[in-house]
Enzyme design. Structure first.
Site, PDB file in Angstrom:
ATOM      1  N   GLU A 124       0.805  -1.220   0.000  1.00 44.24           N
ATOM      2  CA  GLU A 124       0.000   0.000   0.000  1.00 44.24           C
ATOM      3  C   GLU A 124       0.838   1.269   0.000  1.00 44.24           C
ATOM      4  OE1 GLU A 124      -3.583   0.604   1.093  1.00 44.24           O
ATOM      5  OE2 GLU A 124      -4.025  -1.396   0.342  1.00 44.24           O
ATOM      6  N   ASP A 140      -4.704  -4.013  12.012  1.00 40.36           N
ATOM      7  CA  ASP A 140      -3.673  -4.796  11.312  1.00 40.36           C
ATOM      8  C   ASP A 140      -2.545  -5.151  12.286  1.00 40.36           C
ATOM      9  OD1 ASP A 140      -2.279  -6.041   9.264  1.00 40.36           O
ATOM     10  OD2 ASP A 140      -1.507  -4.194   8.388  1.00 40.36           O
TER      11      ASP A 140
END
Ligand SMILES: Nc1ncnc2c1ncn2[C@@H]1O[C@H](COP(=O)(O)OP(=O)(O)OP(=O)(O)O)[C@@H](O)[C@H]1O
Ligand SMILES: [Mg+2]
Length: 245
Positions: free
Chosen positions: A32, A153
């Site tokens: 990302e 996460d």
């Protein structure tokens, strides 16, 4: 007079001032984001740039990226306000989707630290060495959940250890998927993600996860019962999925 002199000085300065080029060195690249090393007014700085994902619709990509940048910065600030270590945010550029933050120098990821301990010690010794770290992780996550911050996460790559492990300096990073929520379900899933990440990345860490959970319950005294019950529920669902395929 003082004002006149003052402004004159500023004009002269701006005329003679040369633009200093600050170099940015690409350090890491994830799925990302790109991570650069640079300095921010002389301070060691990490720039996290969320890049464009061409497979997403441009307007969806733009709003998703903006949402992640905002979530990350918000959670980092909220953690710091509650005594949880996270890098200091120096600057945010929403146009380029960049977060400029303190570089946690002399740090290793918890992932690398566990790997190095496991490769140099036998199982019993490794568990003994890693137990204080597991307590710190549990304690930190308990405080975080008490403030209704759900990380989203939790992996051992998203935790940095600074200095000696006995210093207990555990920094949480990578809050792009975080959100604020007081639901035990979300907190239980947060812990489940960590459990899966821990067990799949590091073999024989079941005992360490138990230590994390015990420390978690101590520091999140009010809500931990419901959260651990939800964790058990999520585990069962996970098992069922694996059995059914
Ligand atoms: N402030 C920091 N100081 C030192 N190292 C850092 C810092 N921020 C990130 N890192 C290093 O860069 C790695 C990747 O950073 P991060 O986890 O934030 O990005 P990512 O995993 O690529 O992002 P995402 O999961 O959002 O795609 C970390 O595992 C860590 O090694
Ligand atoms: Mg990460």
């Amino acid at each position: 007079m003082a004002n006149f002199l003052g402004s004159k000085t500023i004009i002269n300065l701006s005329k003679t001032k040369k633009k200093k080029k600050v170099s940015m060195e690409l350090w890491k690249q994830g799925a990302e984001a790109k991570i650069y090393k640079t300095n921010f007014y002389g301070k060691p700085c990490i720039v996290k740039e969320r890049f464009v994902k061409s497979y997403r619709h441009p307007s969806l990509d733009k709003s998703l990226t903006a949402h992640r940048v905002k979530s990350e910065v918000r959670a980092m600030l909220r953690c710091r306000m509650n005594g949880i270590l996270t890098p200091t945010v120096y600057f945010v550029n929403m146009d380029t989707s960049c977060i400029y933050m303190e570089e946690i120098q002399d740090s290793v990821t918890v992932k690398d630290y566990i790997k190095s301990v496991q490769s140099s010690k036998n199982l019993t010794e490794a568990v003994k060495t890693l137990t204080p770290l597991a307590q710190t992780i549990g304690n930190t996550l308990g405080i975080m959940h008490k403030q209704n911050i759900v990380h989203g996460d939790l992996t051992t790559s998203n935790m940095l250890l600074r200095g000696e492990p006995s210093d207990n300096k555990l920094y949480l990073i990578d809050f792009g998927l975080s959100f604020f929520e007081n639901l035990s379900e979300d907190k239980g899933v947060d812990l489940y993600v960590l459990e899966r990440a821990l067990l799949s990345t590091h073999p024989n860490t079941e005992k360490l996860f138990d230590v994390i959970l015990q420390a978690y319950c101590k520091s999140n005294d009010t809500g931990s019962k419901e959260v651990t019950a939800k964790l058990e529920e999520v585990r069962m669902r996970g098992r069922k999925r694996t059995m059914v395929g």
